[in-house]
Design an enzyme around this catalytic site. Structure first.
Site, short mmCIF file in Angstrom:
data_model
loop_
_atom_site.label_atom_id
_atom_site.label_comp_id
_atom_site.label_asym_id
_atom_site.label_seq_id
_atom_site.Cartn_x
_atom_site.Cartn_y
_atom_site.Cartn_z
N PRO A 99 55.02 40.88 -0.90
CA PRO A 99 54.62 39.96 0.00
C PRO A 99 55.60 38.82 0.20
CG PRO A 99 52.64 40.42 -1.32
CD PRO A 99 53.80 41.40 -1.99
N GLU A 127 48.45 41.40 -8.96
CA GLU A 127 49.07 40.26 -8.65
C GLU A 127 50.57 39.95 -8.55
OE1 GLU A 127 45.95 40.93 -9.31
OE2 GLU A 127 45.29 40.11 -7.38
N ARG A 165 65.98 57.47 9.63
CA ARG A 165 66.20 57.63 11.04
C ARG A 165 67.62 57.11 11.47
NH1 ARG A 165 64.43 54.93 14.90
NH2 ARG A 165 63.70 56.65 16.25
CL1 6GU Z 1 55.95 45.07 0.54
N1 6GU Z 1 53.86 44.58 -0.49
C1 6GU Z 1 52.50 44.06 -0.55
N2 6GU Z 1 51.64 44.13 -1.59
N3 6GU Z 1 51.90 43.43 0.39
C2 6GU Z 1 52.65 43.39 1.65
C3 6GU Z 1 54.16 44.04 1.77
C4 6GU Z 1 54.39 44.62 0.41
N4 6GU Z 1 54.81 43.72 2.77
C5 6GU Z 1 53.67 43.10 3.55
N5 6GU Z 1 52.59 42.87 2.87
#
Ligand code: 6GU
Length: 236
Positions: A99, A127, A165
């Protein structure tokens, strides 16, 4: 760069998660046509630890567990041939899905599809991931949007689909990436198929009259309307 087959390796603690997900539609066809090769690797196969542990508690304290550097370094050494980023072969991308990454957009998918011939996707978990993975191995840290997933696995599926794609000849002649949403910065226009009257709901007359200039104009208008309604940010 000459586009040979695109190799995609996915590193995960849940290899079963990917069991059938790439066996449908365009991705399946691209695999059969040797346009892309997708391989899944269990991070636990690369651990030194006799209990096959891949995570540990965070230094400094706090909740949850952190994926350790060791199995990820060993996996990259095995898959790429080196765990020194500056020595990666040309066209190698080691992507950490987290994230904290830069947001994955169509432009990023195009960049990966055009520049890479070997992509390793590291699925983050818990985490977090020991930051030395980022410091030494990762060429791109990527998030798929502003929400929290329990791990990078669903994001890996999204990234594989969006890239595959775009590879040359992945789409049949009946479809084209040029007409996709986002390729011109707008959402796609609405589509209709038979019957022309379904439960009293009529297909817009303009689509039935065969006037292709009128039809193009209508599609452009509707695409703009839809974009204004759902994604005003794209018009700025
Ligand atoms: Cl790549 N990983 C996680 N754990 N949460 C996310 C993400 C990735 N992309 C958006 N939320």
């Amino acid at each position: 760069m000459t586009k040979d087959k695109m190799k995609i390796n996915i590193l995960t603690i849940f290899p079963e998660f990917f069991r059938e997900v790439f066996d449908f539609g365009i991705i399946r066809r691209a695999k059969l046509a040797k346009i892309v090769g997708i391989n899944i690797h269990d991070l636990r196969d690369f651990t030194d630890d006799k209990h096959r542990m891949v995570d540990d508690r965070p230094f400094g304290g706090g909740d949850g567990m952190v994926l350790q550097a060791q199995p990820i370094f060993a996996a990259i050494e095995n898959l790429v041939g080196t765990c020194e980023r500056e020595n990666y072969p040309d066209g190698t991308k080691v992507i950490l899905l987290s994230p904290q990454g830069r947001v994955f957009k169509q432009a990023v998918a195009k960049e990966f599809a055009a520049e890479a011939n070997h992509i390793v996707l590291i699925c983050g978990r818990y985490e977090g991931v020991d930051e030395r993975v980022n410091e030494a191995l990762v060429t791109d840290e990527v998030s798929i949007g502003d929400y929290v997933l329990s791990g990078g696995e669903p994001a890996a599926i999204v990234v594989v689909d969006a890239i595959t794609r775009l590879l040359p000849n992945a789409l049949g002649s009946e479809t084209s990436a040029e007409n996709d949403s986002f390729s011109d910065g707008l959402l796609d226009c609405p589509h209709y198929t038979r019957p022309a009257d379904f439960r009293g709901m009529r297909v817009p007359e303009v689509l039935l009259n065969g006037n292709h200039v009128e039809i193009e104009k209508w599609r452009k208008e509707k695409a703009l309307e839809k974009t204004r309604l759902n994604r005003e940010d794209l018009l700025k």
